[in-house]
Scaffold this active site. Structure first.
Site, PDB file in Angstrom:
ATOM      1  N   HIS A  14       0.875  -1.190   0.000  1.00  0.00           N
ATOM      2  CA  HIS A  14       0.000   0.000   0.000  1.00  0.00           C
ATOM      3  C   HIS A  14       0.904   1.229   0.000  1.00  0.00           C
ATOM      4  O   HIS A  14       1.504   1.575   1.018  1.00  0.00           O
ATOM      5  CB  HIS A  14      -0.897   0.015   1.246  1.00  0.00           C
ATOM      6  CG  HIS A  14      -1.837   1.181   1.292  1.00  0.00           C
ATOM      7  ND1 HIS A  14      -3.185   1.038   1.538  1.00  0.00           N
ATOM      8  CD2 HIS A  14      -1.650   2.510   1.114  1.00  0.00           C
ATOM      9  CE1 HIS A  14      -3.764   2.221   1.521  1.00  0.00           C
ATOM     10  NE2 HIS A  14      -2.846   3.144   1.275  1.00  0.00           N
ATOM     11  N   HIS A  16       1.583   5.370  -1.663  1.00  0.00           N
ATOM     12  CA  HIS A  16       1.215   6.556  -2.451  1.00  0.00           C
ATOM     13  C   HIS A  16       2.481   7.142  -3.062  1.00  0.00           C
ATOM     14  O   HIS A  16       3.394   7.545  -2.330  1.00  0.00           O
ATOM     15  CB  HIS A  16       0.559   7.609  -1.557  1.00  0.00           C
ATOM     16  CG  HIS A  16      -0.733   7.150  -0.958  1.00  0.00           C
ATOM     17  ND1 HIS A  16      -1.949   7.340  -1.566  1.00  0.00           N
ATOM     18  CD2 HIS A  16      -0.988   6.462   0.187  1.00  0.00           C
ATOM     19  CE1 HIS A  16      -2.911   6.806  -0.817  1.00  0.00           C
ATOM     20  NE2 HIS A  16      -2.343   6.269   0.253  1.00  0.00           N
ATOM     21  N   ARG A  18       2.109   9.487  -5.763  1.00  0.00           N
ATOM     22  CA  ARG A  18       1.721  10.765  -6.406  1.00  0.00           C
ATOM     23  C   ARG A  18       2.188  10.799  -7.856  1.00  0.00           C
ATOM     24  O   ARG A  18       2.361   9.783  -8.492  1.00  0.00           O
ATOM     25  CB  ARG A  18       2.249  11.981  -5.620  1.00  0.00           C
ATOM     26  CG  ARG A  18       2.122  11.917  -4.110  1.00  0.00           C
ATOM     27  CD  ARG A  18       0.699  11.785  -3.608  1.00  0.00           C
ATOM     28  NE  ARG A  18       0.642  11.955  -2.162  1.00  0.00           N
ATOM     29  CZ  ARG A  18      -0.336  11.496  -1.395  1.00  0.00           C
ATOM     30  NH1 ARG A  18      -1.346  10.824  -1.917  1.00  0.00           N
ATOM     31  NH2 ARG A  18      -0.313  11.711  -0.104  1.00  0.00           N
ATOM     32  N   ASN A  42      -5.263   7.338  -5.904  1.00  0.00           N
ATOM     33  CA  ASN A  42      -5.988   8.584  -5.563  1.00  0.00           C
ATOM     34  C   ASN A  42      -5.229   9.821  -6.012  1.00  0.00           C
ATOM     35  O   ASN A  42      -4.903  10.699  -5.228  1.00  0.00           O
ATOM     36  CB  ASN A  42      -6.312   8.643  -4.057  1.00  0.00           C
ATOM     37  CG  ASN A  42      -5.080   8.652  -3.168  1.00  0.00           C
ATOM     38  OD1 ASN A  42      -4.020   8.140  -3.533  1.00  0.00           O
ATOM     39  ND2 ASN A  42      -5.208   9.226  -1.991  1.00  0.00           N
ATOM     40  N   LYS A 100      -9.353  -0.299  -5.727  1.00  0.00           N
ATOM     41  CA  LYS A 100      -9.391   0.375  -4.425  1.00  0.00           C
ATOM     42  C   LYS A 100     -10.743   1.003  -4.178  1.00  0.00           C
ATOM     43  O   LYS A 100     -11.233   1.768  -4.999  1.00  0.00           O
ATOM     44  CB  LYS A 100      -8.296   1.457  -4.396  1.00  0.00           C
ATOM     45  CG  LYS A 100      -8.262   2.285  -3.121  1.00  0.00           C
ATOM     46  CD  LYS A 100      -7.722   1.503  -1.940  1.00  0.00           C
ATOM     47  CE  LYS A 100      -7.919   2.255  -0.640  1.00  0.00           C
ATOM     48  NZ  LYS A 100      -6.681   2.626   0.015  1.00  0.00           N
ATOM     49  N   HIS A 137     -10.495   1.076   1.941  1.00  0.00           N
ATOM     50  CA  HIS A 137     -10.283   2.076   2.993  1.00  0.00           C
ATOM     51  C   HIS A 137     -11.480   1.959   3.923  1.00  0.00           C
ATOM     52  O   HIS A 137     -12.571   2.423   3.596  1.00  0.00           O
ATOM     53  CB  HIS A 137     -10.169   3.490   2.409  1.00  0.00           C
ATOM     54  CG  HIS A 137      -9.888   4.519   3.473  1.00  0.00           C
ATOM     55  ND1 HIS A 137      -8.670   5.148   3.601  1.00  0.00           N
ATOM     56  CD2 HIS A 137     -10.656   4.971   4.497  1.00  0.00           C
ATOM     57  CE1 HIS A 137      -8.707   5.966   4.650  1.00  0.00           C
ATOM     58  NE2 HIS A 137      -9.908   5.877   5.207  1.00  0.00           N
ATOM     59  N   HIS A 175      -4.587  -0.742   5.925  1.00  0.00           N
ATOM     60  CA  HIS A 175      -4.141   0.028   7.109  1.00  0.00           C
ATOM     61  C   HIS A 175      -5.082  -0.095   8.304  1.00  0.00           C
ATOM     62  O   HIS A 175      -5.657   0.880   8.750  1.00  0.00           O
ATOM     63  CB  HIS A 175      -3.890   1.497   6.772  1.00  0.00           C
ATOM     64  CG  HIS A 175      -4.916   2.160   5.885  1.00  0.00           C
ATOM     65  ND1 HIS A 175      -6.251   2.152   6.147  1.00  0.00           N
ATOM     66  CD2 HIS A 175      -4.764   2.860   4.733  1.00  0.00           C
ATOM     67  CE1 HIS A 175      -6.885   2.811   5.206  1.00  0.00           C
ATOM     68  NE2 HIS A 175      -6.008   3.247   4.333  1.00  0.00           N
ATOM     69  N   LEU A 220      -4.806   9.111   8.087  1.00  0.00           N
ATOM     70  CA  LEU A 220      -6.118   8.461   8.134  1.00  0.00           C
ATOM     71  C   LEU A 220      -5.976   7.003   7.712  1.00  0.00           C
ATOM     72  O   LEU A 220      -5.297   6.746   6.716  1.00  0.00           O
ATOM     73  CB  LEU A 220      -7.117   9.186   7.221  1.00  0.00           C
ATOM     74  CG  LEU A 220      -7.572  10.541   7.760  1.00  0.00           C
ATOM     75  CD1 LEU A 220      -8.355  11.299   6.712  1.00  0.00           C
ATOM     76  CD2 LEU A 220      -8.403  10.378   9.031  1.00  0.00           C
ATOM     77  N   ASP A 248       1.445   2.592   3.550  1.00  0.00           N
ATOM     78  CA  ASP A 248       0.613   3.784   3.365  1.00  0.00           C
ATOM     79  C   ASP A 248       1.489   5.034   3.437  1.00  0.00           C
ATOM     80  O   ASP A 248       1.027   6.084   3.876  1.00  0.00           O
ATOM     81  CB  ASP A 248      -0.519   3.848   4.399  1.00  0.00           C
ATOM     82  CG  ASP A 248      -1.622   4.815   3.983  1.00  0.00           C
ATOM     83  OD1 ASP A 248      -1.633   5.253   2.816  1.00  0.00           O
ATOM     84  OD2 ASP A 248      -2.459   5.149   4.840  1.00  0.00           O
ATOM     85  N   HIS A 252       3.140  14.427   1.621  1.00  0.00           N
ATOM     86  CA  HIS A 252       2.557  15.761   1.369  1.00  0.00           C
ATOM     87  C   HIS A 252       3.675  16.743   1.682  1.00  0.00           C
ATOM     88  O   HIS A 252       4.449  16.513   2.619  1.00  0.00           O
ATOM     89  CB  HIS A 252       1.389  16.047   2.317  1.00  0.00           C
ATOM     90  CG  HIS A 252       0.188  15.175   2.107  1.00  0.00           C
ATOM     91  ND1 HIS A 252      -0.746  15.416   1.120  1.00  0.00           N
ATOM     92  CD2 HIS A 252      -0.218  14.058   2.753  1.00  0.00           C
ATOM     93  CE1 HIS A 252      -1.693  14.483   1.171  1.00  0.00           C
ATOM     94  NE2 HIS A 252      -1.392  13.644   2.155  1.00  0.00           N
TER      95      HIS A 252
HETATM   96  O1  DOR Z   1      -3.180   9.320   5.752  1.00  0.00           O
HETATM   97  C1  DOR Z   1      -3.602   9.054   4.636  1.00  0.00           C
HETATM   98  N1  DOR Z   1      -3.087   9.640   3.531  1.00  0.00           N
HETATM   99  N2  DOR Z   1      -4.613   8.196   4.515  1.00  0.00           N
HETATM  100  C2  DOR Z   1      -5.212   7.972   3.344  1.00  0.00           C
HETATM  101  O2  DOR Z   1      -6.139   7.204   3.314  1.00  0.00           O
HETATM  102  C3  DOR Z   1      -4.806   8.704   2.138  1.00  0.00           C
HETATM  103  C4  DOR Z   1      -3.430   9.167   2.236  1.00  0.00           C
HETATM  104  C5  DOR Z   1      -3.080  10.202   1.192  1.00  0.00           C
HETATM  105  O3  DOR Z   1      -3.379   9.975   0.011  1.00  0.00           O
HETATM  106  O4  DOR Z   1      -2.522  11.224   1.549  1.00  0.00           O
HETATM  107 ZN    ZN Z   2      -3.319   5.099   1.654  1.00  0.00          ZN
END
Ligand code: DOR
Ligand code: ZN
Length: 346
Positions: A14, A16, A18, A42, A100, A137, A175, A220, A248, A252
């Site tokens: 899992h 991310h 970007r 996402n 997802k 999720h 998660h 999250l 996860d 950011h």
């Molecule tokens: O903390 C999180 N960040 N939980 C998520 O489900 C999405 C993820 C994100 O894409 O930043």
């Molecule tokens: Zn995630």
């Protein structure tokens, strides 16, 4: 005496990554230690169709530095308009390894997610037929439900009914953060898996809120009480095939984390393996680290484990960068709050 541990190269079930400058900045952090990862869809706009996933995979591979090997395992973002035949074709071609499910409004870029679960029945039934896993999720978005209860309520109100109505559907509870999640996954058969993040093994909700707000610990599903963290540690270090690593890791830029309405996500790609070795050693379970990071995930996804191996050694404190500088801006690396003594040997 140096302690060392050699295991199959790990995967991240899992992740991310970007896009654009952020992708370029963070991809090497995962590719350094992980052979493969399930890539979250996402983006803005989300990765909805097989065609979107193929284009995103190409962008990931183009961003991979020379000399690094990494296989992105692509996912599709389930919407109420998703075409079951497009999903089946993307799976049959070998491109897509999971779909997802984001309940609309549950988290970052989930606005195109599912509001009415009956409207995705056709897709879920097709996925059950072809054995394509659904990554979930698992949080309700009902504003009347306390944010710390949203996972447990989701299991009762949404997840369990979906699984009962769709026999054969293979599901990954992504998660998990609660003892209820651990118990539900632990009691299920081999059509259910559950990923556990690095950070949920380290922090509880006090770490986020006591003595000042720590935005880099906000993610999250949000970290819960200590009893839940302990249940996650027991599950992760148990060796049980149901549980595997999904970091996860969710980058950011600092400007959006340290903000009046800060984004959710912990960035753990850089130091995950060092943190996990520490946790498994503390739990007297170093011999089960490989199951969690390198064996249970491939078994669930019906893929072979990686042939390559990595060696972890314990020695002097490892100096990780506090931040990764990306073309999009700086991203703070998750700070576990204790010195890391385990490193992945070059
Ligand atoms: O903390 C999180 N960040 N939980 C998520 O489900 C999405 C993820 C994100 O894409 O930043
Ligand atoms: Zn995630």
């Amino acid at each position: 005496m140096t302690q060392s541990l050699t295991i199959c190269r790990p995967d991240d079930w899992h992740l991310h990554l970007r896009d654009g400058a952020m992708l370029e900045g963070v991809l090497p952090e995962s590719a350094r230690h992980f052979a493969r990862a399930i890539i979250m869809p996402n983006l803005v706009p989300p990765v909805v169709t097989g065609r979107d996933a193929a284009a995103y995979r190409d962008r990931i591979l183009a961003a991979l530095p020379e000399g690094m090997a990494f296989e992105p395992l692509m996912t599709l973002y389930l919407t109420e308009d998703t075409d079951p035949e497009d999903v089946a074709a993307a799976h049959a071609s070998g491109l897509v390894k999971a779909v997802k499910l984001y309940p609309a409004g549950a988290t970052t870029n989930s606005a195109s997610g599912v509001r009415d679960f009956d409207r995705v029945r056709g897709v879920l039934e097709r996925m059950a037929e072809i054995g394509l896993p659904l990554c979930v999720h698992g949080e309700v978005t009902d504003p009347a439900i306390d944010i710390f209860d949203r996972e447990a309520v989701f299991i009762d109100r949404v997840l369990d009914p979906i699984r009962r109505k769709t026999p054969g559907l293979r599901v990954v509870m992504e998660h998990i953060t609660t003892k209820e999640g651990v118990a539900y996954a632990g009691a299920a058969g081999d059509d259910l898996g559950a990923t556990i993040t690095t950070h949920h093994l380290i922090i509880n909700r006090n770490h986020i809120l006591a003595g000042g707000i720590r935005p880099h610990y906000y993610c999250l599903p949000v970290a819960k009480r200590e009893e839940h963290r302990l249940a996650l540690r027991a599950a992760a270090t148990s060796g049980a095939p149901r549980f595997f690593l999904g970091t996860d890791s969710a980058p950011h830029i600092d400007a959006l984390k340290e903000h009046a309405c800060g984004c959710a996500g912990c960035f753990t790609a850089t130091n995950t393996m060092s943190i996990l070795a520490h946790v498994f050693e503390e739990e007297g379970a170093l011999d089960r680290l490989e199951a969690f990071t390198s064996l249970n995930g491939p078994a669930f996804y019906r893929l072979p484990p990686n042939e390559e191996r990595i060696t972890l050694t314990k020695g002097e404190t490892v100096d990780y960068p506090k931040k990764i500088q990306t073309g999009a801006g700086p991203v703070t690396v998750f700070e576990p709050g204790f010195p890391l003594l385990w490193r992945v040997a070059a």
